[in-house]
Design a protein around this motif. Sequence first.
Motif, PDB file in Angstrom:
ATOM      1  N   ASP A 242       0.822  -1.202   0.000  1.00 48.41           N
ATOM      2  CA  ASP A 242       0.000   0.000   0.000  1.00 48.41           C
ATOM      3  C   ASP A 242       0.861   1.260   0.000  1.00 48.41           C
ATOM      4  OD1 ASP A 242      -2.911   1.023   0.470  1.00 48.41           O
ATOM      5  OD2 ASP A 242      -1.624   2.214   1.781  1.00 48.41           O
ATOM      6  N   CYS A 243       1.882   1.279   0.864  1.00 51.65           N
ATOM      7  CA  CYS A 243       2.633   2.540   1.000  1.00 51.65           C
ATOM      8  C   CYS A 243       3.471   2.823  -0.238  1.00 51.65           C
ATOM      9  CB  CYS A 243       3.455   2.558   2.277  1.00 51.65           C
ATOM     10  SG  CYS A 243       4.967   1.646   2.250  1.00 51.65           S
ATOM     11  N   SER A 245       2.442   2.207  -3.115  1.00 53.44           N
ATOM     12  CA  SER A 245       1.475   2.577  -4.166  1.00 53.44           C
ATOM     13  C   SER A 245       1.065   4.041  -4.040  1.00 53.44           C
ATOM     14  CB  SER A 245       0.214   1.705  -4.067  1.00 53.44           C
ATOM     15  OG  SER A 245       0.555   0.360  -3.999  1.00 53.44           O
ATOM     16  N   ASP A 246       0.528   4.415  -2.839  1.00 52.48           N
ATOM     17  CA  ASP A 246       0.073   5.816  -2.734  1.00 52.48           C
ATOM     18  C   ASP A 246       1.187   6.742  -2.209  1.00 52.48           C
ATOM     19  OD1 ASP A 246       0.074   5.175  -0.081  1.00 52.48           O
ATOM     20  OD2 ASP A 246      -2.087   5.252   0.178  1.00 52.48           O
ATOM     21  N   ARG A 247       2.274   6.151  -1.752  1.00 51.05           N
ATOM     22  CA  ARG A 247       3.500   6.874  -1.401  1.00 51.05           C
ATOM     23  C   ARG A 247       3.258   8.069  -0.487  1.00 51.05           C
ATOM     24  NH1 ARG A 247       7.320   5.173  -5.526  1.00 51.05           N
ATOM     25  NH2 ARG A 247       8.578   7.038  -5.217  1.00 51.05           N
ATOM     26  N   LYS A 248       2.373   7.874   0.522  1.00 49.22           N
ATOM     27  CA  LYS A 248       2.119   9.045   1.381  1.00 49.22           C
ATOM     28  C   LYS A 248       2.153   8.754   2.872  1.00 49.22           C
ATOM     29  CE  LYS A 248      -2.911   8.796   1.152  1.00 49.22           C
ATOM     30  NZ  LYS A 248      -4.110   9.274   0.549  1.00 49.22           N
TER      31      LYS A 248
END
Length: 564
Positions: A242-243, A245-248
């Motif tokens: 997940d991290c 992917s959305d890198r936030k």
Amino acid sequence: MTEVWRDLLSSESPFLRERREYRPPLCPALAAPAAALRPLPGLRLEVLKAAREQLPYVSNTPVVEILPREAPVEAPRPRRLGVVLSGGPAPGGHNVIAGLFDAATRAHPENRVLGFVGGPKGIMVGRYVEITREMVDRHFNTGGFHMLGTGRDKIDTPERLAQCRHTCVDLHLDGLVVVGGDDSNTNAAFLAEHLREAGVQVIGIPKTIDGDLKVPGLVEVPFGFHSACLAFATEVGNLNADCTSDRKYWHFNRLMGRSASHIVLEVALQTHPNVVLIGEEIEERELTIHNVVRLIADVVVERSRQGKDYGTVLIPEGILEFIHEINVLIIKISYIIATYNRQATAEESFHKLSFEDQVQLIDNSDIWRDYDSRVFLGFPSLLQRGLLLPRDSHGNFPFAQVNTERILQEMVATYLRKQRAKGIYRGTFRTQNHYYGYDGRGTFPSKFDCDYGYNLGAAAFALLSQGATGCMAGIRQLHRPVAEWQPVGIPLAALMHLEERAGRLELVIAKQRVDLESRAFQVLAEERPRWALKDDYRFPGPIQFYGAAADSKPLTLLLNSLEA
Ligand code: FBP
């Protein structure tokens, strides 16, 4: 129509149904028609003087190996055995009961197994159910301890020991199997000593997801550890996906394991997170909590420079105990609480006082120095309150109840604000906190833990059938196939040391911490700097029963068993 949705929502999920069909193999020594015990050549464990004094009879037990025999030496007599699940649940516990039940009924059709309900309390008050084939089949290869329930009661006073003795004699038990961690196996050692004259043998089983009940060369890992680690690794692997992917987000994950960091080590090897904290290493390097905050923050800053304002951090739940300045406070506060509570009525007990009165009481204690106050008052309030939480019945600090991941995440955020003011950090620090623990204790057992638990149950029966008492069943060569496993009995008295509990020195089984010299840790230490900056995430996937991943074993077990 109703039937259709009832079928769809049935608690009998297809996965559960399929799993139940699996029958774990037994290693040759336990599959044989009968067993023999022989002292393990070249292996004698030292027993502490205090253990010899408090456990004079069981202190004389040698390490034994369980060997196959073609037929029993004498005609077997019917036996009545008790079993209790104790402490935190661990996947594979139901298979221990299945292994014990199957071995017992195979040896003699009139053998009976009684399960004590709700943990050690069940023995004290005589609450039990008879284990049946139907119960065993229903719980085969399932997680949790719900077949009998569990509890953390300590069998530590003459009255409690007498209650247990009364129950066992009343039920005409020949033997009792205690499935538990270090504290439960401590109970087992004292029960073995106390029940000897009543003719009741007691065998312990090494259980705990924490992985800290080990005997080098004899028990490399307790059952439950592998499954729980795989469950946690699945979650962390998902967060890595997940991290990236959305890198936030930065994900702060606290993983169970209150006194050792075995779980974090295993999950890190499985998933390659960006920051891995190992309590034992922090202790050895004498790091303060501010040093630990820096360790995390430095990776956050460096990744941010690379445009990566995301990542995963693994924190062992017991990290506070490894930070010297905090551990001193934990020990002192435990002592002050225990001393105060011994004199207070239930209504006046420490945890009925307001936070301010608790702090005042601690401040008034002779063992509390001005320096302790300064350290304590310098901590965030969440940590201060955490340090005052009630200890469990064994005197253990309740690490599971302290949101250490939030404490660290907030301290990192504060530190980063200062770095930003200095122009050193320009990134965005958005976070998510997670705690993985109870979910892993209740997960389905891996195939490894199904087989391991089943063989441990059968080993307990073999030990009982050959007259052993005061020992823990174990399996050697776990890294090899089941056909090469070697069951043993290990004297519980030899595993004990003196430890401060609730302000007193007590004889308890020693917890085994991560060995910083072990190959598994060395591999982590070598790989970790690369994982910090590169996104080299590993996705172990969920527990599998069939297919390529079904025969997985703990990576720490496999790495540590590699030839040097
Ligand atoms: P065991 O030692 O009984 O296996 O339990 C260990 C553990 O799972 C720890 O990791 C955790 O800190 C603790 O249990 C939580 O205890 P509780 O169930 O009392 O909340």
